[in-house]
Design a protein around this motif. Structure first.
Motif, PDB file in Angstrom:
ATOM      1  N   MET A  50       0.861  -1.179   0.000  1.00 39.93           N
ATOM      2  CA  MET A  50       0.000   0.000   0.000  1.00 39.93           C
ATOM      3  C   MET A  50       0.900   1.232   0.000  1.00 39.93           C
ATOM      4  O   MET A  50       2.020   1.187   0.500  1.00 39.93           O
ATOM      5  CB  MET A  50      -0.906   0.012   1.230  1.00 39.93           C
ATOM      6  N   PHE A  51       0.393   2.354  -0.561  1.00 42.78           N
ATOM      7  CA  PHE A  51       1.164   3.588  -0.573  1.00 42.78           C
ATOM      8  C   PHE A  51       0.299   4.749  -0.100  1.00 42.78           C
ATOM      9  O   PHE A  51      -0.929   4.699  -0.109  1.00 42.78           O
ATOM     10  CB  PHE A  51       1.709   3.893  -1.979  1.00 42.78           C
ATOM     11  N   PHE A  52       0.980   5.819   0.303  1.00 44.49           N
ATOM     12  CA  PHE A  52       0.341   7.092   0.606  1.00 44.49           C
ATOM     13  C   PHE A  52       1.214   8.167  -0.021  1.00 44.49           C
ATOM     14  O   PHE A  52       2.427   8.182   0.164  1.00 44.49           O
ATOM     15  CB  PHE A  52       0.230   7.325   2.118  1.00 44.49           C
ATOM     16  N   LEU A  53       0.600   9.073  -0.784  1.00 43.59           N
ATOM     17  CA  LEU A  53       1.322  10.144  -1.464  1.00 43.59           C
ATOM     18  C   LEU A  53       0.734  11.484  -1.075  1.00 43.59           C
ATOM     19  O   LEU A  53      -0.476  11.683  -1.111  1.00 43.59           O
ATOM     20  CB  LEU A  53       1.209   9.961  -2.993  1.00 43.59           C
ATOM     21  N   ASN A  54       1.602  12.404  -0.679  1.00 44.66           N
ATOM     22  CA  ASN A  54       1.210  13.776  -0.376  1.00 44.66           C
ATOM     23  C   ASN A  54       2.009  14.688  -1.300  1.00 44.66           C
ATOM     24  O   ASN A  54       3.238  14.723  -1.240  1.00 44.66           O
ATOM     25  CB  ASN A  54       1.517  14.113   1.084  1.00 44.66           C
ATOM     26  N   GLU A  55       1.310  15.399  -2.192  1.00 50.10           N
ATOM     27  CA  GLU A  55       1.981  16.358  -3.071  1.00 50.10           C
ATOM     28  C   GLU A  55       1.012  17.459  -3.442  1.00 50.10           C
ATOM     29  O   GLU A  55      -0.102  17.519  -2.930  1.00 50.10           O
ATOM     30  CB  GLU A  55       2.572  15.671  -4.305  1.00 50.10           C
ATOM     31  N   ALA A  56       1.414  18.329  -4.348  1.00 53.09           N
ATOM     32  CA  ALA A  56       0.641  19.529  -4.685  1.00 53.09           C
ATOM     33  C   ALA A  56      -0.806  19.235  -5.072  1.00 53.09           C
ATOM     34  O   ALA A  56      -1.703  19.986  -4.724  1.00 53.09           O
ATOM     35  CB  ALA A  56       1.333  20.290  -5.803  1.00 53.09           C
ATOM     36  N   GLY A  57      -1.052  18.150  -5.783  1.00 50.55           N
ATOM     37  CA  GLY A  57      -2.395  17.825  -6.228  1.00 50.55           C
ATOM     38  C   GLY A  57      -3.284  17.270  -5.128  1.00 50.55           C
ATOM     39  O   GLY A  57      -4.448  16.977  -5.351  1.00 50.55           O
ATOM     40  N   GLY A  58      -2.756  17.090  -3.937  1.00 52.41           N
ATOM     41  CA  GLY A  58      -3.516  16.533  -2.821  1.00 52.41           C
ATOM     42  C   GLY A  58      -2.868  15.277  -2.277  1.00 52.41           C
ATOM     43  O   GLY A  58      -1.676  15.058  -2.446  1.00 52.41           O
TER      44      GLY A  58
END
Length: 104
Positions: A50-58
């Protein structure tokens, strides 16, 4: 002239070396990666794929799979979000941006 036993020993050692070289353990991408462009952007790859991504698009989460040195992250609906290459402790996204591993 070499004895058959010695020749057999050389062949066995050679085959073992080839076998070890072909069975390298897969790349383990587990950890937290921080963008070199913006330290507020990060990607977490967990051991349960599983992954979690935090960036400019949310923020995004979902599953990822790894094939060789390519990681494909997918949304919960199964849509490909991105393909990333891994080289040691650095990920490179499809735009060429680099992300450095901060933890495992």
């Amino acid at each position: 002239m070499q004895t058959p036993t010695r020749l057999l020993s050389i062949v066995v050692v050679f085959m073992l070396l080839i076998s070890v070289g072909c069975n390298k353990s897969p790349v383990s991408p587990v950890g937290t990666y921080v963008s070199q462009k913006n330290v507020n952007y990060y990607l977490v790859l967990r051991s349960d794929r599983m992954f979690f991504l935090n960036e400019a698009g949310g923020t995004f989460d979902g599953k990822y799979r790894i094939e060789g040195h390519t990681i494909t992250i997918k949304t919960p609906t199964g849509q490909d979000l991105s393909r990333i290459t891994i080289d040691g402790d650095t990920l490179t996204d499809k735009e060429g941006d680099k992300w450095d591993r901060k933890s495992r």
